[in-house]
Write a protein that holds these residues in place. Structure first.
Motif, PDB file in Angstrom:
ATOM      1  N   GLY A 234      42.059 -33.125 -16.322  1.00  0.00           N
ATOM      2  CA  GLY A 234      42.801 -34.173 -15.604  1.00  0.00           C
ATOM      3  C   GLY A 234      43.110 -35.369 -16.472  1.00  0.00           C
ATOM      4  O   GLY A 234      43.323 -35.242 -17.682  1.00  0.00           O
ATOM      5  N   THR A 235      43.092 -36.557 -15.883  1.00  0.00           N
ATOM      6  CA  THR A 235      43.613 -37.737 -16.582  1.00  0.00           C
ATOM      7  C   THR A 235      42.534 -38.615 -17.217  1.00  0.00           C
ATOM      8  O   THR A 235      42.857 -39.645 -17.813  1.00  0.00           O
ATOM      9  N   ALA A 236      41.266 -38.251 -17.071  1.00  0.00           N
ATOM     10  CA  ALA A 236      40.209 -39.098 -17.639  1.00  0.00           C
ATOM     11  C   ALA A 236      40.368 -39.223 -19.157  1.00  0.00           C
ATOM     12  O   ALA A 236      40.632 -38.235 -19.846  1.00  0.00           O
TER      13      ALA A 236
ATOM     14  N   ALA B  81      36.525 -35.252 -13.623  1.00  0.00           N
ATOM     15  CA  ALA B  81      36.360 -34.501 -14.880  1.00  0.00           C
ATOM     16  C   ALA B  81      34.923 -34.022 -15.042  1.00  0.00           C
ATOM     17  O   ALA B  81      34.673 -32.869 -15.394  1.00  0.00           O
ATOM     18  N   LEU B  82      33.959 -34.901 -14.770  1.00  0.00           N
ATOM     19  CA  LEU B  82      32.554 -34.495 -14.914  1.00  0.00           C
ATOM     20  C   LEU B  82      32.152 -33.497 -13.841  1.00  0.00           C
ATOM     21  O   LEU B  82      31.305 -32.629 -14.083  1.00  0.00           O
ATOM     22  N   ALA B  83      32.766 -33.593 -12.660  1.00  0.00           N
ATOM     23  CA  ALA B  83      32.494 -32.601 -11.610  1.00  0.00           C
ATOM     24  C   ALA B  83      33.022 -31.231 -12.049  1.00  0.00           C
ATOM     25  O   ALA B  83      32.373 -30.202 -11.810  1.00  0.00           O
ATOM     26  N   THR B  84      34.170 -31.209 -12.721  1.00  0.00           N
ATOM     27  CA  THR B  84      34.719 -29.948 -13.255  1.00  0.00           C
ATOM     28  C   THR B  84      33.768 -29.363 -14.297  1.00  0.00           C
ATOM     29  O   THR B  84      33.501 -28.161 -14.313  1.00  0.00           O
ATOM     30  N   ILE B  85      33.246 -30.225 -15.170  1.00  0.00           N
ATOM     31  CA  ILE B  85      32.328 -29.749 -16.216  1.00  0.00           C
ATOM     32  C   ILE B  85      31.031 -29.225 -15.595  1.00  0.00           C
ATOM     33  O   ILE B  85      30.573 -28.126 -15.925  1.00  0.00           O
ATOM     34  N   THR B  86      30.437 -29.988 -14.686  1.00  0.00           N
ATOM     35  CA  THR B  86      29.126 -29.578 -14.155  1.00  0.00           C
ATOM     36  C   THR B  86      29.238 -28.366 -13.232  1.00  0.00           C
ATOM     37  O   THR B  86      28.231 -27.729 -12.936  1.00  0.00           O
ATOM     38  N   ALA B  87      30.459 -28.028 -12.790  1.00  0.00           N
ATOM     39  CA  ALA B  87      30.637 -26.814 -11.976  1.00  0.00           C
ATOM     40  C   ALA B  87      30.554 -25.551 -12.837  1.00  0.00           C
ATOM     41  O   ALA B  87      30.393 -24.447 -12.310  1.00  0.00           O
ATOM     42  N   LEU B  88      30.644 -25.701 -14.165  1.00  0.00           N
ATOM     43  CA  LEU B  88      30.562 -24.535 -15.056  1.00  0.00           C
ATOM     44  C   LEU B  88      29.103 -24.117 -15.229  1.00  0.00           C
ATOM     45  O   LEU B  88      28.178 -24.917 -15.039  1.00  0.00           O
ATOM     46  N   ASP B  89      28.906 -22.840 -15.602  1.00  0.00           N
ATOM     47  CA  ASP B  89      27.544 -22.348 -15.839  1.00  0.00           C
ATOM     48  C   ASP B  89      27.189 -22.596 -17.303  1.00  0.00           C
ATOM     49  O   ASP B  89      27.787 -21.996 -18.202  1.00  0.00           O
TER      50      ASP B  89
END
Ligand SMILES: [Zn+2]
Length: 338
Positions: free
Chosen positions: A209-211, A252-260
């Motif tokens: 995203g835009t972060a 952006a951090l929510a997208t990252i922490t959703a990964l395994d």
């Protein structure tokens, strides 16, 4: 626009700088290669880091950082692993992470978010010089000549990286584009997600995203259970500016922490674990919640900067220098004044 010939005094001043620069002892940046797990490595150039994954068919790497470092890394990879670099996967366009990729152009495919290509387009329009840049323009011809760029200024330090058309002058349009003239353009782009496979290994890029900038991606190494992100994922270190908004960083951090993953690999400073990524997200959420509650209670920015201390994050790098600015930034966003 008129371009003036430098005066003798200016030329003498330039010579003085060159002599001074030549007399500085060359300080080689700290460089190292550290194994993370399996065939995944983290490589350091002073305060910047990249990662690379070795497969039997070649290397998949992330940011090249700059030409000197890229040459060094290319040599290390050739000597230690005897395979070529097949992929360069960019985290984002910024000059201090993305420069120097041309070193790998003989063997690699370059992948970046589609917005990275837009950012690398030629300087457009004719915006005026502003702020400190305008102050450098001693003869007020609307351009910063090489001799006008003082060594301490950003333009002075990275003149050639700003000077897109190599005419010896930096314009307002070249400054707006940024010091990205040594960023090798991606040969493959993506919008949401992209996976490369090589030698039985996979690496996925996921758009953030835009972060920080509008072309950032996190790299995910599913077999190694690792992620790599520059300037968004940090370990025990707060982001510099919450640009454009705190919400963009939370997303952006929510997208990252959703990964395994287990290994949280960053473009600066410490590496860590998934728990560290979750802590960074928790800081942003507590910051946003705290400011929202304060606004609802009729508090001013100054009052919140005193009361919203976010003590749980006191040991994080930059806590003492950016917390108040973060509160002001979130306040302005929530009030709609930013
Ligand atoms: Zn950046």
């Amino acid at each position: 626009m008129k371009r003036l010939i430098p005066t003798a005094a200016v030329l003498l001043a330039m010579t003085g700088w060159n002599v001074a620069a030549a007399q500085q002892p060359a300080q080689p940046p700290a460089r190292s290669i550290t194994n993370i797990t399996g065939q995944l490595y983290r490589a350091q150039n002073a305060n910047h880091y990249t990662v690379f994954l070795v497969t039997p068919e070649g290397v998949i790497m992330s940011d090249p950082i700059n030409r000197d470092f890229a040459r060094w890394l290319k040599g290390e990879i050739a000597t230690r692993f005897r395979v070529p670099v097949r992929y360069v996967l960019y985290t984002h366009k910024d000059w201090d992470h993305a420069s120097g990729g041309v070193v790998f152009a003989d063997t690699a495919e370059f992948v970046g978010h589609v917005n990275m290509l837009k950012a690398l387009a030629p300087p457009a329009g004719n915006p005026p010089l502003t702020g400190d840049d305008a102050k450098l323009d001693a003869n007020r011809d609307g351009l910063i000549a090489r001799a006008e760029a003082t060594p301490a200024s950003a333009v002075g330090q990275r003149f050639d990286l700003f000077d897109y058309n190599r005419d010896g002058f930096v314009s307002g349009a070249e400054i707006a584009r940024g010091s990205i003239s040594d960023v090798y353009a991606p040969t493959t782009t993506f919008t949401d997600r992209h996976t490369v496979t090589l030698g039985g290994k996979r690496v996925s890029m996921v758009y953030l995203g835009t972060a920080h900038s509008d072309d950032s991606a996190v790299l995910h190494f599913p077999d190694e259970r690792a992620v790599f992100s520059a300037d968004i994922l940090q370990v025990r270190r707060l982001p510099n500016a919450l640009s454009p908004t705190v919400g963009s960083f939370i997303d952006a951090l929510a997208t990252i922490t959703a990964l395994d993953f287990e290994h949280a690999l960053t473009g600066h400073a410490l590496a860590g674990t998934k728990k560290d990524a979750e802590e960074s997200l928790r800081y942003l959420r507590e910051l946003a919640d705290g400011v929202a509650k304060g606004i609802a209670a009729g508090r001013t920015v100054a009052e919140l900067q005193k009361s919203l201390t976010l003590d749980a994050f006191k040991g994080f790098e930059r806590w003492d220098t950016v917390r108040e600015a973060h509160i002001a930034s979130v306040y302005a966003t929530l009030k709609g004044t930013k």
